[in-house]
Write a protein that holds these residues in place. Sequence first.
Motif, PDB file in Angstrom:
ATOM      1  N   UNK A  54     -23.781  25.219  12.695  1.00 26.51           N
ATOM      2  CA  UNK A  54     -24.007  26.628  12.401  1.00 26.51           C
ATOM      3  C   UNK A  54     -23.212  27.023  11.163  1.00 26.51           C
ATOM      4  N   UNK A  55     -23.458  28.252  10.654  1.00 28.72           N
ATOM      5  CA  UNK A  55     -22.733  28.723   9.478  1.00 28.72           C
ATOM      6  C   UNK A  55     -21.241  28.847   9.762  1.00 28.72           C
ATOM      7  N   UNK A  56     -20.869  29.001  11.036  1.00 24.30           N
ATOM      8  CA  UNK A  56     -19.461  29.107  11.390  1.00 24.30           C
ATOM      9  C   UNK A  56     -18.725  27.782  11.226  1.00 24.30           C
ATOM     10  N   UNK A  57     -19.460  26.687  11.122  1.00 23.53           N
ATOM     11  CA  UNK A  57     -18.853  25.375  10.933  1.00 23.53           C
ATOM     12  C   UNK A  57     -19.013  24.860   9.515  1.00 23.53           C
ATOM     13  N   UNK A  92     -15.174  16.071  19.771  1.00 26.46           N
ATOM     14  CA  UNK A  92     -14.538  15.159  20.719  1.00 26.46           C
ATOM     15  C   UNK A  92     -13.255  15.721  21.328  1.00 26.46           C
ATOM     16  N   UNK A  93     -12.418  16.373  20.510  1.00 23.07           N
ATOM     17  CA  UNK A  93     -11.102  16.818  20.981  1.00 23.07           C
ATOM     18  C   UNK A  93     -11.088  18.254  21.469  1.00 23.07           C
ATOM     19  N   UNK A  94     -11.944  19.098  20.884  1.00 23.35           N
ATOM     20  CA  UNK A  94     -11.894  20.525  21.212  1.00 23.35           C
ATOM     21  C   UNK A  94     -13.098  20.993  22.033  1.00 23.35           C
ATOM     22  N   UNK A  95     -14.044  20.098  22.298  1.00 25.99           N
ATOM     23  CA  UNK A  95     -15.247  20.463  23.063  1.00 25.99           C
ATOM     24  C   UNK A  95     -16.115  21.473  22.329  1.00 25.99           C
ATOM     25  N   UNK A  96     -16.095  21.434  21.000  1.00 26.23           N
ATOM     26  CA  UNK A  96     -16.886  22.370  20.207  1.00 26.23           C
ATOM     27  C   UNK A  96     -18.328  21.872  20.104  1.00 26.23           C
ATOM     28  N   UNK A  97     -19.253  22.727  20.512  1.00 27.85           N
ATOM     29  CA  UNK A  97     -20.678  22.363  20.533  1.00 27.85           C
ATOM     30  C   UNK A  97     -21.460  23.376  19.700  1.00 27.85           C
ATOM     31  N   UNK A  98     -22.061  22.957  18.590  1.00 29.65           N
ATOM     32  CA  UNK A  98     -22.788  23.914  17.749  1.00 29.65           C
ATOM     33  C   UNK A  98     -23.930  24.609  18.469  1.00 29.65           C
ATOM     34  N   UNK A 142      -9.881  43.140  15.968  1.00 29.54           N
ATOM     35  CA  UNK A 142     -10.929  42.264  15.425  1.00 29.54           C
ATOM     36  C   UNK A 142     -11.570  41.486  16.558  1.00 29.54           C
ATOM     37  N   UNK A 143     -12.888  41.495  16.602  1.00 27.45           N
ATOM     38  CA  UNK A 143     -13.610  40.686  17.587  1.00 27.45           C
ATOM     39  C   UNK A 143     -14.831  40.027  16.946  1.00 27.45           C
ATOM     40  N   UNK A 144     -14.779  39.816  15.631  1.00 25.36           N
ATOM     41  CA  UNK A 144     -15.904  39.171  14.957  1.00 25.36           C
ATOM     42  C   UNK A 144     -15.941  37.685  15.312  1.00 25.36           C
ATOM     43  N   UNK A 145     -17.083  37.061  15.059  1.00 27.24           N
ATOM     44  CA  UNK A 145     -17.292  35.673  15.464  1.00 27.24           C
ATOM     45  C   UNK A 145     -16.251  34.720  14.890  1.00 27.24           C
ATOM     46  N   UNK A 146     -16.009  34.796  13.584  1.00 25.36           N
ATOM     47  CA  UNK A 146     -15.086  33.866  12.941  1.00 25.36           C
ATOM     48  C   UNK A 146     -13.676  34.003  13.494  1.00 25.36           C
ATOM     49  N   UNK A 147     -13.293  35.222  13.823  1.00 31.57           N
ATOM     50  CA  UNK A 147     -11.944  35.467  14.343  1.00 31.57           C
ATOM     51  C   UNK A 147     -11.801  34.889  15.744  1.00 31.57           C
ATOM     52  N   UNK A 148     -12.748  35.157  16.617  1.00 29.00           N
ATOM     53  CA  UNK A 148     -12.680  34.645  17.990  1.00 29.00           C
ATOM     54  C   UNK A 148     -12.732  33.126  18.004  1.00 29.00           C
ATOM     55  N   UNK A 149     -13.459  32.531  17.065  1.00 28.46           N
ATOM     56  CA  UNK A 149     -13.580  31.079  17.004  1.00 28.46           C
ATOM     57  C   UNK A 149     -12.214  30.406  16.841  1.00 28.46           C
ATOM     58  N   UNK A 150     -11.301  31.040  16.117  1.00 30.59           N
ATOM     59  CA  UNK A 150      -9.951  30.479  15.958  1.00 30.59           C
ATOM     60  C   UNK A 150      -9.280  30.280  17.309  1.00 30.59           C
ATOM     61  N   UNK A 151      -9.461  31.242  18.197  1.00 34.53           N
ATOM     62  CA  UNK A 151      -8.800  31.209  19.495  1.00 34.53           C
ATOM     63  C   UNK A 151      -9.464  30.189  20.417  1.00 34.53           C
ATOM     64  N   UNK A 152     -10.776  30.052  20.303  1.00 34.51           N
ATOM     65  CA  UNK A 152     -11.472  29.025  21.077  1.00 34.51           C
ATOM     66  C   UNK A 152     -11.005  27.631  20.665  1.00 34.51           C
TER      67      UNK A 152
END
Length: 327
Positions: free
Chosen positions: A2-5, A18-24, A48-58
């Motif tokens: 995705x554009x977030x990656x 593999x390490x963070x369980x990130x699935x596009x 802030x609750x935008x996608x890019x910001x929350x992704x950091x915490x995930x």
Amino acid sequence: MTHLQAGLSPETLEKARLELNENPDTLHQDIQEVRDMVITRPDIGFLRTDDAFILRFLRARKFHHFEAFRLLAQYFEYRQQNLDMFKSFKATDPGIKQALKDGFPGGLANLDHYGRKILVLFAANWDQSRYTLVDILRAILLSLEAMIEDPELQVNGFVLIIDWSNFTFKQASKLTPSMLRLAIEGLQDSFPARFGGIHFVNQPWYIHALYTVIRPFLKEKTRKRIFLHGNNLNSLHQLIHPEILPSEFGGMLPPYDMGTWARTLLDHEYDDDTEYSVDSYSMPVKEVEKELSPKSMKRSQSVVDPTVLKRMDKNEEENMQPLLSLD
């Protein structure tokens, strides 16, 4: 992908999987799951609750939704409870600027062999007459805010090396329990960064003693990543190759220029443009609900008591009390 990656190399994309369980394929759903939990903490203003910001915490919590939300809540709660720390939260603030110029923190040009950013601190550089320990903490947090915008570092993380050479007992006496707690809460408990290692070198006996006192209040994962090398730089080189280290750490590069990272921030006039004030944290529920999914909207009328989600912290709070009483 995705554009977030988009900012990730193929190698880092695979590492995230593999390490963070990130699935596009489920990335947006994962983000929305965390965003939907915001309504359960009406006592916190989520600025802030935008996608890019929350992704950091995930990424910081390996895509465990509740743990990511808990970190997100603690991030804003920490700022809400320490408003003075985040006033004039920019590189040109006098205290932050001076701390940055003295290398709090420094950042090496080369990444380690895991792609992690290497941060360095030379503790004896602290000039008590010009800025406080809180200013140093603010400078470190501001630097992390700038660095964590790099998605590669969100995945790969950081390594910290602290050189305690010539750090005096008088300076160490300022490391009070309340100051240490402020730092632990700000860095360990409330910031979406992955620290792969924290290395102490040339630490005197009183720093070793101080670490012994605070060690029980660090998370097990943090304790496992702290290495006390003393004067044995060979043990440091087994973990971080000397080819990328400055001469102060027995490396092959020239001595570190303390102003390198400060110039980077000041040249870009970096600041956290989020307005941290009492009013800014008073976010109307209607504004929060705009970003909730339909499923979460159905639950929004029965908001969870914030004390429910804070019960997990109760034992930590009780355990910290003996340490606080020393101050």
